[in-house]
Design a protein around this motif. Structure first.
Motif, PDB file in Angstrom:
ATOM      1  N   TYR A 118      -8.897   1.873   2.339  1.00  0.00           N
ATOM      2  CA  TYR A 118      -8.536   3.288   2.268  1.00  0.00           C
ATOM      3  C   TYR A 118      -7.739   3.674   3.514  1.00  0.00           C
ATOM      4  N   PRO A 119      -6.805   4.641   3.385  1.00  0.00           N
ATOM      5  CA  PRO A 119      -6.095   5.126   4.571  1.00  0.00           C
ATOM      6  C   PRO A 119      -7.010   6.041   5.377  1.00  0.00           C
ATOM      7  N   PHE A 120      -7.037   5.851   6.699  1.00  0.00           N
ATOM      8  CA  PHE A 120      -7.893   6.662   7.563  1.00  0.00           C
ATOM      9  C   PHE A 120      -7.098   7.713   8.338  1.00  0.00           C
ATOM     10  N   THR A 121      -5.781   7.708   8.155  1.00  0.00           N
ATOM     11  CA  THR A 121      -4.939   8.739   8.750  1.00  0.00           C
ATOM     12  C   THR A 121      -4.074   9.334   7.648  1.00  0.00           C
ATOM     13  N   LEU A 122      -4.207  10.646   7.454  1.00  0.00           N
ATOM     14  CA  LEU A 122      -3.491  11.331   6.385  1.00  0.00           C
ATOM     15  C   LEU A 122      -2.743  12.531   6.939  1.00  0.00           C
ATOM     16  N   ASN A 123      -1.629  12.836   6.299  1.00  0.00           N
ATOM     17  CA  ASN A 123      -0.911  14.057   6.638  1.00  0.00           C
ATOM     18  C   ASN A 123      -0.502  14.696   5.326  1.00  0.00           C
ATOM     19  N   VAL A 130     -13.608  -0.650   3.502  1.00  0.00           N
ATOM     20  CA  VAL A 130     -14.943  -0.072   3.323  1.00  0.00           C
ATOM     21  C   VAL A 130     -15.577  -0.788   2.142  1.00  0.00           C
ATOM     22  N   GLU A 131     -16.495  -1.670   2.430  1.00  0.00           N
ATOM     23  CA  GLU A 131     -17.207  -2.434   1.394  1.00  0.00           C
ATOM     24  C   GLU A 131     -16.236  -3.110   0.418  1.00  0.00           C
ATOM     25  N   GLY A 132     -15.217  -3.738   0.980  1.00  0.00           N
ATOM     26  CA  GLY A 132     -14.295  -4.510   0.169  1.00  0.00           C
ATOM     27  C   GLY A 132     -13.129  -3.745  -0.434  1.00  0.00           C
ATOM     28  N   VAL A 172       0.849  -1.200   0.000  1.00  0.00           N
ATOM     29  CA  VAL A 172       0.000   0.000   0.000  1.00  0.00           C
ATOM     30  C   VAL A 172       0.882   1.247   0.000  1.00  0.00           C
ATOM     31  N   ILE A 173       0.299   2.352  -0.397  1.00  0.00           N
ATOM     32  CA  ILE A 173       1.036   3.620  -0.439  1.00  0.00           C
ATOM     33  C   ILE A 173       1.166   4.186   0.971  1.00  0.00           C
TER      34      ILE A 173
END
Length: 246
Positions: A214-219, A209-211, A181-182
């Motif tokens: 996604y990243p939930f922490t961003l900077n 999220v529905e398969g 992942v990025i």
């Protein structure tokens, strides 16, 4: 003949090297697409809404970003209980709120043209079917980022226009070699007082999220953001995108 033979060997080696580089880049990208949900799921998405909280000087500022497959974008910010539209783009024209004057301003022709080049293409991910978009990827090598060993990939998109000049649109992505992942991106600031400097963004805390992950922490640009909710396939009310003078 010896010189010719050496030249042929050099050419063959160069071709093999380029092919290996391209193949490695594609392998990284393909693993990433598969890891976050797969090509089939991503292609079925028609829209994405991310509801986040930005932490700014001790304040929590709610931000909602909605993007769609047909290139629409709506960014809303809530400041001290007052909701305002930060960016509204309907695919052909757009406007934003000047945070200094708090007045709505139409986007310039240059900004609109740049938005058209990326808004639809980058949804839901710039790496999805990147060749069909006219994008190019290049494997740069391995590098440690955020304490994690990563594959560094250079993504070159459609050139943009900045102050009347055509410039490359290049971003470097760092893919976790273990989890695919990025974890970080780097891009050069093209205008303003920080022009020429590299700005870094980070992503972590991936959740499903529905398969799709996604990243939930961003900077981003030194601004920490926590994702509270992600909605797949939302719709944008056309009235929300209309230019408002008040």
């Amino acid at each position: 003949m010896k010189k010719l033979s050496l030249l042929l060997k050099t050419v063959v080696f160069s071709l093999i090297f380029v092919n290996v580089q391209a193949q490695t880049a594609d392998e990284v990208v393909n693993k990433y697409i598969e890891t976050i949900g797969g090509k089939e799921k991503l292609e079925k998405l028609t829209g994405l809404k991310m509801e986040m909280v930005a932490n700014y000087q001790g304040m929590e500022i709610p931000v909602a970003v909605t993007t769609t497959k047909d290139g629409k974008m709506l960014v809303k910010v809530n400041l001290m209980g007052k909701e305002m539209t930060q960016v509204a783009f309907d695919g052909t024209s757009g406007w934003s709120t000047n945070m200094m004057t708090m007045k709505a301003e139409k986007m310039t022709t240059e900004d609109i043209d740049n938005m058209k080049k990326s808004a639809g293409k980058d949804f839901p991910d710039p790496f999805l079917n990147y060749k069909d978009k006219g994008y190019a990827v290049e494997y740069v090598g391995k590098e440690t980022k955020e304490g994690t060993e990563c594959h560094k990939i250079k993504l070159t998109k459609t050139p943009v226009t900045v102050n009347g000049e055509t410039v490359e649109d290049v971003t470097f992505y760092y893919f976790d070699t273990e989890n695919n992942v990025i974890v970080s991106t780097e891009s050069e600031v093209k205008e303003g007082p920080m022009k020429g400097q590299m700005m870094t963004s980070t992503a972590s805390n991936y959740q499903e999220v529905e398969g799709i992950y996604y990243p939930f922490t961003l900077n981003q640009f030194g601004q920490e953001m926590t994702v509270k909710k992600i909605t797949l396939n939302p719709t944008i009310d056309p009235k929300e995108l209309e230019f408002k003078t008040e």
